[in-house]
Design a protein around this motif. Structure first.
Motif, short mmCIF file in Angstrom:
data_model
loop_
_atom_site.label_atom_id
_atom_site.label_comp_id
_atom_site.label_asym_id
_atom_site.label_seq_id
_atom_site.Cartn_x
_atom_site.Cartn_y
_atom_site.Cartn_z
N ARG B 19 0.82 -1.20 0.00
CA ARG B 19 0.00 0.00 0.00
C ARG B 19 0.86 1.26 0.00
O ARG B 19 0.64 2.17 -0.79
N SER B 22 2.51 1.53 -3.40
CA SER B 22 1.63 1.94 -4.50
C SER B 22 1.14 3.36 -4.28
O SER B 22 0.93 4.10 -5.24
N GLU B 23 1.00 3.77 -3.00
CA GLU B 23 0.61 5.16 -2.75
C GLU B 23 1.72 6.12 -3.17
O GLU B 23 1.45 7.16 -3.75
N GLU B 26 1.71 6.18 -6.86
CA GLU B 26 0.57 6.99 -7.28
C GLU B 26 0.91 8.47 -7.10
O GLU B 26 0.66 9.28 -7.99
N ARG B 29 3.18 9.51 -9.82
CA ARG B 29 2.45 9.61 -11.10
C ARG B 29 1.65 10.92 -11.14
O ARG B 29 1.69 11.65 -12.12
N ILE B 30 0.96 11.21 -10.02
CA ILE B 30 0.17 12.44 -9.97
C ILE B 30 1.09 13.65 -10.10
O ILE B 30 0.82 14.57 -10.87
N THR B 348 -1.93 9.53 3.43
CA THR B 348 -1.78 9.29 1.99
C THR B 348 -1.75 10.61 1.24
O THR B 348 -0.94 10.81 0.34
N GLN B 352 1.28 12.31 -0.81
CA GLN B 352 1.13 12.70 -2.22
C GLN B 352 1.68 14.11 -2.46
O GLN B 352 2.44 14.33 -3.40
#
Lengths: 242, 428
Positions: B19, B22-23, B26, B29-30, B348, B352
């Protein structure tokens, strides 16, 4: 499954706005069982949005209890609420709320990212969900390359992908023309037939009338709870009467 | 309960790792898609970081370059050599006025030191002026011409590439012979290899000289060209170019004997120069390490300035990052709401935005590092300054910018993470 999926007892939610207490929800109790299709209907200001936020575990009540699939929602921490939303609730919003820069597939994968599933597993589940809503050939399109109805289907796939206990839809047809809206309602019918539990929040009596059960709210209280057609009609008579 | 939970634990831990990974993925990617879709804005945002890192890297590269050449040169000159002179190398205050009135040093001092300094392994007198050199092909003005003896080779670490250095007979007989630096050899006898330059004739201030050797290349020391010197016997120098000049002595000792030699030299010189007891020395004993100390003071100050300028610019850059991240958080309020509704925890969202701000900042840092080295390289090409790329400097540039991104991104990220999901979803 023992007991109802959702059990709400004397739920209240008060806001303090400019020193005044607004009773947005004022002692609401009901149960919703596994596999039901329920409309929560009411005009703006009736408290249906507040109720939806509580049911969706986005907000916590001022008093009363809410049990969702055995969990006592009122006692949970912020992280635990996030995990609960991830596992138990699939949201469908009026304005779709897709991430504009991500493809349909990436949008649908998102809840699984937060669940910590490996990439390959996520991809497979997301593809299945998109196929279920009839978008097998639109997986790599971005939201701005899709029609309104297609966007809402992506949003429904995103809500379904994590196999949640309830699908919580907020005015899902509000931003669609009547024909596309009809397709979406039909899709809900199919999902209901497959055993999904659906909660549909709407201000439209006509939509509520098509649901097997409807809960009608007014001024933060339950006005009626019963078969969709009856509760919708109840609203019509009162509207004429006043 | 615990027994039942136990077998589940490794799976949960593994899921947590996936998790987090992948967070983070992510988040990356963002961040990348946000960067790409706002290219101009990202560029402008990172400008402060770019300039800050560029400044620091350029200065650090130049200091590192200076350090390297300084260390090489100092090593070549021999750390055990004492330089006895009328002048003190590092002056302060009124030193210059006092030293100007000192008696010049001459043959008497050299002879006394070579005769009596038992701890000395080499004693080289030296005296120099700028003169014009002419060969058949070329004329060179303002060449540093140095008069010395055979010991200078040892004391100052000079070596010859062709021919030989000065010999005792050259000095005793005041021969008109000369050892050339490689640059002088190239300019006075273009196209001739060093071996063929030996034996050629040239003129210094109108007097004929024979080239007996060409030095090996030594490079530059703090802007001083060590390869453009002409060396001749000091006796010849004093005869032909004026006997009234003050000379200096380069004296070497065995390692560890430096202090004893210094005491010995002071005793000899005070006697020869008739300094009354109780009066201060009217000469100075200089060492390489004094120069080194001065050098380190100077570069230390330069380092300080570089760090200061860099920190201020990075602060400005960091505020730029914070500003743009706050804008970014506001712009994506609804997106944050959606993510929270779909199960993103506060942590999360925090992660990010931290990933995004440090990525933006590190990109700026990378560009700044590249530009900084480019600037240092251009400076090294066009000025006597040297430049060196060290891994430490690269790490410094990238590390600093990432730290700035994290630091200044943390407040916007914290704000994003603490948005109320209900409010965020409703945000227009």
């Amino acid at each position: 499954m023992s007991g109802p999926l959702i059990s709400i007892d004397r739920l209240t939610r008060h806001y303090v706005v400019g020193g005044e207490t607004v009773r947005a929800l004022d002692g609401v109790s009901f149960d919703i069982g596994q596999g039901e299709w329920v409309a929560i209907v009411g005009q703006s200001g009736s408290g249906k949005s507040t109720l939806m936020n509580l049911l969706g575990c986005l907000d916590t009540a001022t008093s009363g209890t809410y049990r969702l699939n055995g969990a006592d929602v009122e006692t949970l921490s912020d992280d635990a609420l996030a995990d609960l939303r991830n596992r138990e609730i699939g949201f469908v919003f009026q304005t779709f709320q897709l991430l504009p820069r991500a493809t349909a597939l990436a949008n649908v994968e998102l809840p699984l990212v937060y669940r910590g599933l490996p990439r390959r597993e996520r991809r497979a589940l997301a593809e299945t969900a998109l196929r279920q809503v009839g978008l097998a050939n639109r997986m790599h399109h971005r939201p701005n390359e899709l029609s309104g109805g297609q966007r809402q289907r992506v949003a429904i796939a995103r809500a379904l992908v994590g196999d949640p206990s309830i699908l919580l839809a907020d005015e899902p047809t509000g931003n669609l023309d009547s024909q596309t809206g009809e397709e979406i309602v039909r899709l809900f019918g199919e999902l209901h037939a497959r055993g999904h539990t659906l909660i549909l929040v709407t201000h439209e009596p006509r939509l509520a009338a098509r649901c097997p059960r409807a809960i009608k709210l007014m001024d933060g209280r339950i006005l009626g709870d019963g078969p969709g057609a009856e509760v919708a009609a109840l609203q019509a008579t009162r509207a004429v009467g006043t | 309960m615990t027994e039942a939970a136990r077998p589940d634990r490794p799976r949960r831990a593994r899921r947590g790792v996936i998790r987090l990974a992948s967070e983070t993925g992510e988040g990356l990617r963002i961040a990348l898609s946000a960067l790409v879709s706002n290219t101009l804005r990202s560029l402008l945002t990172t400008l402060g970081i770019v300039i800050g890192v560029m400044t620091v890297i350029a200065i650090v590269a130049i200091i590192d370059g200076l350090n390297q050449s300084f260390a090489t040169q100092m090593g070549g000159l021999g750390a055990h050599t004492l330089y006895v002179s009328k002048w003190k190398w590092i002056m302060s205050g009124n030193d210059w006025w006092e030293q100007r009135n000192r008696k010049d040093m001459g043959r008497a001092e050299f002879e006394a030191v070579s005769r009596e300094a038992t701890l000395a392994t080499a004693v080289a007198p030296f005296v120099s002026l700028d003169a014009t050199l002419t060969s058949g092909q070329a004329e060179l003005t303002r060449v540093r011409v140095r008069g010395t003896n055979q010991d200078y080779e040892v004391a100052n670490g000079v070596t010859v590439a062709a021919g030989r250095f000065l010999s005792p007979p050259d000095v005793e007989l005041s021969r008109s012979v000369m050892v050339l630096g490689p640059n002088l050899s190239d300019k006075l006898f273009p196209g001739l290899p060093a071996a063929e330059v030996v034996g050629r004739r040239l003129r210094v201030m109108g007097r004929p000289f024979t080239v007996i050797g060409v030095q090996t290349r030594r490079g530059r020391l703090m802007g001083l060209d060590l390869d453009s010197e002409a060396t001749l016997p000091w006796t010849t120098f004093l005869r032909d170019m004026g006997a009234k000049r003050t000379i200096s002595l380069a004296v070497t000792s065995e390692p560890g004997q430096g202090q004893a030699l210094e005491d010995q030299l002071i005793g000899i010189l005070r006697r020869v120069r008739r300094v009354p007891p109780g009066k201060p020395d009217d000469f100075s004993v200089n060492r390489q390490e004094q120069l080194q100390r001065l050098y380190h003071q100077l570069t230390g100050a330069l380092y300080g300035v570089a760090i200061g300028v860099g920190l201020i610019t990075l602060l400005v850059g960091g505020i730029g990052i914070m500003n743009i991240m706050l804008v970014s958080v506001t712009e994506r309020t609804r997106e944050i709401g959606v993510r929270r509704a779909l199960g993103a925890r506060r942590r999360t969202i925090l992660l990010q935005f931290l990933v995004e701000s440090s990525l933006v900042s590190m990109l700026g840092g990378a560009v700044g590092t590249a530009l900084g080295f480019l600037v240092a390289w251009l400076l090294a090409l066009t000025t006597p300054l040297a430049a060196a790329v060290t891994p430490g400097a690269v790490g410094l540039g990238l590390g600093f910018s990432a730290a700035v991104g994290l630091l200044f991104g943390s407040w916007p990220a914290w704000r994003a993470a603490n948005l109320d999901p209900v409010e965020a979803l409703r945000y227009e």
